[in-house]
Design an enzyme around this catalytic site. Structure first.
Site, mmCIF file in Angstrom:
data_model
loop_
_atom_site.group_PDB
_atom_site.id
_atom_site.type_symbol
_atom_site.label_atom_id
_atom_site.label_comp_id
_atom_site.label_asym_id
_atom_site.label_seq_id
_atom_site.Cartn_x
_atom_site.Cartn_y
_atom_site.Cartn_z
ATOM 1 N N ASP A 40 0.853 -1.184 0.000
ATOM 2 C CA ASP A 40 0.000 0.000 0.000
ATOM 3 C C ASP A 40 0.889 1.234 0.000
ATOM 4 O O ASP A 40 1.491 1.582 1.014
ATOM 5 C CB ASP A 40 -0.915 -0.017 1.223
ATOM 6 C CG ASP A 40 -1.835 1.198 1.280
ATOM 7 O OD1 ASP A 40 -1.792 2.040 0.349
ATOM 8 O OD2 ASP A 40 -2.596 1.302 2.255
ATOM 9 N N ASN A 68 4.018 2.352 -12.479
ATOM 10 C CA ASN A 68 2.689 2.535 -13.060
ATOM 11 C C ASN A 68 1.612 2.764 -12.011
ATOM 12 O O ASN A 68 0.540 3.280 -12.329
ATOM 13 C CB ASN A 68 2.328 1.310 -13.915
ATOM 14 C CG ASN A 68 0.888 1.349 -14.381
ATOM 15 O OD1 ASN A 68 0.514 2.167 -15.225
ATOM 16 N ND2 ASN A 68 0.050 0.469 -13.825
ATOM 17 N N TYR A 138 -3.780 15.483 -8.697
ATOM 18 C CA TYR A 138 -3.407 14.443 -9.663
ATOM 19 C C TYR A 138 -2.489 15.028 -10.729
ATOM 20 O O TYR A 138 -1.426 14.469 -11.034
ATOM 21 C CB TYR A 138 -4.662 13.851 -10.297
ATOM 22 C CG TYR A 138 -4.362 12.819 -11.355
ATOM 23 C CD1 TYR A 138 -4.004 11.518 -10.997
ATOM 24 C CD2 TYR A 138 -4.420 13.140 -12.707
ATOM 25 C CE1 TYR A 138 -3.705 10.562 -11.968
ATOM 26 C CE2 TYR A 138 -4.135 12.197 -13.682
ATOM 27 C CZ TYR A 138 -3.785 10.914 -13.306
ATOM 28 O OH TYR A 138 -3.483 9.974 -14.274
ATOM 29 N N LYS A 142 1.581 14.098 -11.457
ATOM 30 C CA LYS A 142 2.082 13.576 -12.725
ATOM 31 C C LYS A 142 3.105 14.523 -13.360
ATOM 32 O O LYS A 142 4.066 14.083 -14.004
ATOM 33 C CB LYS A 142 0.919 13.315 -13.680
ATOM 34 C CG LYS A 142 -0.007 12.198 -13.202
ATOM 35 C CD LYS A 142 0.741 10.889 -13.015
ATOM 36 C CE LYS A 142 -0.188 9.724 -12.685
ATOM 37 N NZ LYS A 142 0.534 8.443 -12.536
#
Length: 232
Positions: A40, A68, A138, A142
């Site tokens: 996790d 990934n 998010y 990235k």
């Protein structure tokens, strides 16, 4: 045979990457709750435990790291302050910090062995074009992944350590149909000149090529897989 550690291998893009690489005869150690080693990434200690467990399964040698694993969870602007911040920190921990820890372990591993290696980081087109108002975190995670990839490429190319990133757009994973519907479906597809979202095996092929065949002079490159919905 190439020894590969792949995070987020239990479904979607990760499962497609794992299948593509294994079909090519390579030894892939996966990570995820449904397959591979459970870890996790919300737990800061989990990436180190994953690396050590993978190294044991790969006879002490990792040739390629593919990051990934990630989460995509909404954090609306009007959330309570503590909830918004907790979501931001969780996304950064899972998407960026965990990947950074594994990249660090990989680079140190190759330095200790006196050999080169490859890193492939699966980012997102959101790194460049942003995302929805509920997904600042998010997009930021990235973008950080892309910047980290370029930094590794510049810092360690002379030692044969190569780093690449992939920026997919929408990809037809198990949740894609519901997600497309929630975001307007037809309107969203109209923003993709190709007229459809990417298939996981398309992203997997890009990952396979970068992990195994891309020329060394491409280190630091970012490959877009988004149907021309964002071009640079």
């Amino acid at each position: 045979m190439t020894n590969i550690l792949l995070t987020g291998s239990s479904r979607g893009i990760g499962a497609a990457i794992a299948e593509t690489l294994r079909n090519g005869g390579h030894h892939v150690v996966g990570h995820g709750t449904a397959s591979g080693i459970a870890a996790d990434f919300a737990d800061p200690a989990a990436p180190d435990r994953l690396w050590d467990a993978a190294l044991a399964q790969l006879d002490g040698r990792v040739d390629v790291l593919i990051n990934n694993a990630g989460v995509f969870e909404a954090a609306p602007l009007d959330d309570a302050d503590d909830a918004w911040l907790a979501n931001w920190e969780r996304t950064m921990q899972v998407n960026l910090t965990a990947s950074a820890i594994l990249c660090r372990r990989a680079v140190r591993h190759w330095h200790e062995r006196g050999c080169g290696g490859r890193i492939v980081n699966v980012a997102s087109r959101a790194a460049y074009r942003g995302d929805s108002p509920s997904h600042w975190h998010y997009a930021a995670s990235k973008a950080g992944m892309v910047a980290m990839t370029k930094t590794i490429a510049r810092g360690y190319a002379a030692q044969g350590i190569l780093a690449f990133a992939i920026c997919p757009g929408f990809t037809m994973t198990g949740m894609a149909e519901d997600y497309l519907a929630s975001r307007g479906g037809d309107k969203l597809l109209a923003d993709i000149p190709l007229g459809r979202v990417a298939a996981p095996d398309e992203v997997a092929e890009a990952a396979r090529w970068l992990a195994l065949d891309a020329p060394a002079s491409m280190t630091g490159a970012v490959i877009d897989v988004n149907g021309a919905s964002y071009v640079r």
